[in-house]
Write a protein that holds these residues in place. Sequence first.
Motif, PDB file in Angstrom:
ATOM      1  N   ILE A 202       0.841  -1.195   0.000  1.00  0.00           N
ATOM      2  CA  ILE A 202       0.000   0.000   0.000  1.00  0.00           C
ATOM      3  C   ILE A 202       0.876   1.246   0.000  1.00  0.00           C
ATOM      4  O   ILE A 202       1.828   1.363   0.785  1.00  0.00           O
ATOM      5  CB  ILE A 202      -0.937   0.013   1.222  1.00  0.00           C
ATOM      6  N   GLY A 203       0.568   2.184  -0.878  1.00  0.00           N
ATOM      7  CA  GLY A 203       1.265   3.457  -0.921  1.00  0.00           C
ATOM      8  C   GLY A 203       0.499   4.508  -0.135  1.00  0.00           C
ATOM      9  O   GLY A 203      -0.727   4.598  -0.237  1.00  0.00           O
ATOM     10  N   ALA A 204       1.209   5.296   0.667  1.00  0.00           N
ATOM     11  CA  ALA A 204       0.595   6.380   1.435  1.00  0.00           C
ATOM     12  C   ALA A 204       1.103   7.710   0.879  1.00  0.00           C
ATOM     13  O   ALA A 204       2.309   7.956   0.839  1.00  0.00           O
ATOM     14  CB  ALA A 204       0.938   6.248   2.915  1.00  0.00           C
ATOM     15  N   GLU A 205       0.163   8.541   0.456  1.00  0.00           N
ATOM     16  CA  GLU A 205       0.497   9.786  -0.239  1.00  0.00           C
ATOM     17  C   GLU A 205      -0.176  10.962   0.481  1.00  0.00           C
ATOM     18  O   GLU A 205      -1.319  10.832   0.934  1.00  0.00           O
ATOM     19  CB  GLU A 205      -0.007   9.680  -1.676  1.00  0.00           C
ATOM     20  N   LYS A 211      -0.826  12.960  -6.529  1.00  0.00           N
ATOM     21  CA  LYS A 211      -0.594  12.731  -7.974  1.00  0.00           C
ATOM     22  C   LYS A 211      -0.767  11.276  -8.380  1.00  0.00           C
ATOM     23  O   LYS A 211      -1.351  10.984  -9.430  1.00  0.00           O
ATOM     24  CB  LYS A 211       0.779  13.264  -8.404  1.00  0.00           C
ATOM     25  N   TYR A 212      -0.278  10.330  -7.584  1.00  0.00           N
ATOM     26  CA  TYR A 212      -0.440   8.919  -7.943  1.00  0.00           C
ATOM     27  C   TYR A 212      -1.881   8.451  -7.717  1.00  0.00           C
ATOM     28  O   TYR A 212      -2.398   7.639  -8.481  1.00  0.00           O
ATOM     29  CB  TYR A 212       0.533   8.041  -7.156  1.00  0.00           C
ATOM     30  N   PHE A 213      -2.517   8.958  -6.680  1.00  0.00           N
ATOM     31  CA  PHE A 213      -3.902   8.591  -6.392  1.00  0.00           C
ATOM     32  C   PHE A 213      -4.805   8.968  -7.567  1.00  0.00           C
ATOM     33  O   PHE A 213      -5.592   8.148  -8.061  1.00  0.00           O
ATOM     34  CB  PHE A 213      -4.362   9.295  -5.107  1.00  0.00           C
ATOM     35  N   TYR A 214      -4.673  10.204  -8.045  1.00  0.00           N
ATOM     36  CA  TYR A 214      -5.526  10.650  -9.153  1.00  0.00           C
ATOM     37  C   TYR A 214      -5.078  10.093 -10.496  1.00  0.00           C
ATOM     38  O   TYR A 214      -5.905   9.906 -11.400  1.00  0.00           O
ATOM     39  CB  TYR A 214      -5.614  12.177  -9.165  1.00  0.00           C
ATOM     40  N   GLU A 253      -2.939  -0.662  -3.449  1.00  0.00           N
ATOM     41  CA  GLU A 253      -3.819   0.452  -3.083  1.00  0.00           C
ATOM     42  C   GLU A 253      -2.976   1.680  -2.769  1.00  0.00           C
ATOM     43  O   GLU A 253      -1.847   1.577  -2.273  1.00  0.00           O
ATOM     44  CB  GLU A 253      -4.648   0.061  -1.849  1.00  0.00           C
ATOM     45  N   ILE A 254      -3.523   2.850  -3.066  1.00  0.00           N
ATOM     46  CA  ILE A 254      -2.894   4.115  -2.688  1.00  0.00           C
ATOM     47  C   ILE A 254      -3.889   4.881  -1.834  1.00  0.00           C
ATOM     48  O   ILE A 254      -5.043   5.078  -2.236  1.00  0.00           O
ATOM     49  CB  ILE A 254      -2.497   4.948  -3.919  1.00  0.00           C
ATOM     50  N   VAL A 255      -3.466   5.287  -0.637  1.00  0.00           N
ATOM     51  CA  VAL A 255      -4.347   6.027   0.260  1.00  0.00           C
ATOM     52  C   VAL A 255      -3.806   7.435   0.474  1.00  0.00           C
ATOM     53  O   VAL A 255      -2.598   7.664   0.408  1.00  0.00           O
ATOM     54  CB  VAL A 255      -4.512   5.312   1.620  1.00  0.00           C
ATOM     55  N   LEU A 256      -4.722   8.353   0.717  1.00  0.00           N
ATOM     56  CA  LEU A 256      -4.348   9.743   0.968  1.00  0.00           C
ATOM     57  C   LEU A 256      -4.391  10.027   2.466  1.00  0.00           C
ATOM     58  O   LEU A 256      -5.288   9.549   3.170  1.00  0.00           O
ATOM     59  CB  LEU A 256      -5.292  10.688   0.224  1.00  0.00           C
TER      60      LEU A 256
END
Length: 321
Positions: A202-205, A211-214, A253-256
């Motif tokens: 999981i990436g946390a941004e 930018k990666y989430f969108y 998954e990428i979470v903000l």
Amino acid sequence: MRNYPTIQDIREAQERLKPHVRHTPLLRADKIEKAAGCQLYLKPETLQITGAFKIRGALNKALSLSREEIANGIIATSSGNHAQGLAYAARMLGVRAILVLPVTTPKIKIENTKALGAEVVLFDGDTAARWKRVYEIAEENKYAAVHAFEDPIVMAGQGTIGSEILQDLDDVDTVIVPVGGGGLISGIATAIKETKPSVRVIGAEPALTPKYFYSRLNKERTSLPLKNTIADGLRISVPGQNPYPIIEKYVDEIVLVEDEHIIAGMRALAKDAKLIAEPAASIGIGALLAGSIDVEPDEKVCAVLSGGNWDLCDLAEIYTM
């Protein structure tokens, strides 16, 4: 040349780096577990030689270049941690290092870079403008440019973190990684998914630089207006060209994460784990505390703490807010 690292590249990086960097320990964060909702382990790259993971990629790249290629020096731009890693590599190899840093770089990162013997050039411009200037200087002086997140050999160096996690906790269920330019998570995700695909990555941004989430939502690299976030090390407006397809392939998954939750993560790490971590490194803990990641009580989760290079006075102000 390939624009992505392979598991073989990462294994070679491990051997190349073994005499020079720390195999950082995996620490059980017992006191944070109740609030996090899982069995929590920390991978504290805050304890790395230069205080951040960046030394792995910078040194792996520098050691892979010939003496002729680095004879005149090496150059890069960075928000601070890549600069310190490259400065360390240059000092070790006995060559010149030139680092182009944003004018907003924390003072301690500038001082640490200079202390390692590097020449620092402060530049007022976004990441793209700074890299343009780097390549101009490199061409004029025949320096070797070492990109912080686009270079697959740099990514392979960062990927050694993933290999160490699997070595120290072979039944890990989930790994949470901060997302800035994307080189760190690209390397770690490659190491994990090509070794044990069942592990969730999981990436946390930062919510202020999503930018990666969108890009994932839009199914293409998406540039966004650059906003200020406390996580300065993750402040980039457009996904990396080479990391983007790797992240799309391997990251589940990428979470903000809002700045207030990043700060909560910093405080929890200091109070309950006795670890000083800069905001970018604390984002995974912030995501867990905010409930942004679905976890189970018996799930073994590892959060990568990417670095700890922030001025203690600035940190103290945050801790007492």
